[in-house]
Design an enzyme around this catalytic site. Sequence first.
Site, PDB file in Angstrom:
ATOM      1  N   CYS A  96       0.838  -1.198   0.000  1.00 52.29           N
ATOM      2  CA  CYS A  96       0.000   0.000   0.000  1.00 52.29           C
ATOM      3  C   CYS A  96       0.876   1.252   0.000  1.00 52.29           C
ATOM      4  O   CYS A  96       0.613   2.216  -0.728  1.00 52.29           O
ATOM      5  CB  CYS A  96      -0.926  -0.002   1.214  1.00 52.29           C
ATOM      6  N   CYS A 193      -6.221  -3.949   6.887  1.00 53.59           N
ATOM      7  CA  CYS A 193      -7.423  -3.125   6.902  1.00 53.59           C
ATOM      8  C   CYS A 193      -8.597  -3.746   6.161  1.00 53.59           C
ATOM      9  O   CYS A 193      -9.752  -3.444   6.464  1.00 53.59           O
ATOM     10  CB  CYS A 193      -7.122  -1.734   6.338  1.00 53.59           C
TER      11      CYS A 193
END
Length: 372
Positions: A96, A193
């Site tokens: 990410c 997440c």
Amino acid sequence: MNVMVAMSGGVDSSVAAALLMEQGHDVTGVTMKLWGGDSDTGCCSVSDVDDARRVARMLGIDHHVFNFGDRFDTDVVAPYVDAHRHGHTPNPCIECNRHVKFDKLLVRARALGFDAIATGHHARVVTRDDGTRRVARGVDHAKDQSYVLYMLTQPQLRATLLPVGDMTKDEVRARAAALGLPTAVKPDSQDVCFITSSVGRAGFLESRVAFTPGRVVDGVSGAQVGQVEAVELVTVGQRRGVGLPGGSGAPRYVTNVDVPRATVTVGPASDLYDGHVVLRDVVWTDTPPAGPVSAQCSAHGTVKAATFDESTRTLLWDEPHRRVAPGQAVVLYDGDAVLGGGIATSGVSRKSVGSSTSAGRRSQGRSVESHA
């Protein structure tokens, strides 16, 4: 400077924005909408966007939401799934940072006329005497996040600010409380997440990967000693959950995962140790290191001494080291400063075999230290 702050809705990025304002920068807050599914880990949920917006309003700065969901799916979620499909152990937070926060977001910030982006990572950007920059460990070593920023290049570092890297976590929370920010007592995000605690990793992957039942074999005899429901969910170094009967003697650990053959190999702890690890996709902050380095193989793992052979992309441990699961990042340091890093493979470098053997011989006659 005109700075775009990536506000996740947590306390660190909230205080980062406040600190930059105090320093006189023109600050704009941005929250990235990355994951469209369920999330409960304090990073990508709807409530996190609301928290970031509330903080921005209290600070008196503009706040925007950028939808980078397609990029996140392509460069973070899909590789995460594919890694498990091949029996590897990925780190989606690193991907990410690599593809979204410090690529897509930075490109967007530059296009909009911003001078820099800032995040709430507990790490520092330090400038050397020659003008080059490096990521360095944050002051709070217990919360240090330099490991997940190892891929940052010189152009990225010149446009990156890490305002809370010189503070401890307690100091960050105290500053947030003094400012009356609602995120002052918000718990830290701990997990991936896009995976909820109610579903877990197996639940997330089962609709995306055709799980392969497999056999568990002893690394010495080759005899089958157990079985697993999904080879794709097993990782090197794992002890529990690999179908071994209780009370079967000394603990055994996973030493290899072979998805094509649907086979998990186990052995004693001593079989986990090796003298080297071969890396792929190696990136350097500046130039490759010449000489000894320190290496870290997990976000909060123990740092160990080693030497990197650039010609074979092989890290040679000074002392035998617990085997690194393929897919995990190995980050190299010079003291507190990040030199670069790469991804562990299951490959064996011919040039490193002799060194591995020598390291193994040096360890005979004394106990091997466990790696956290």
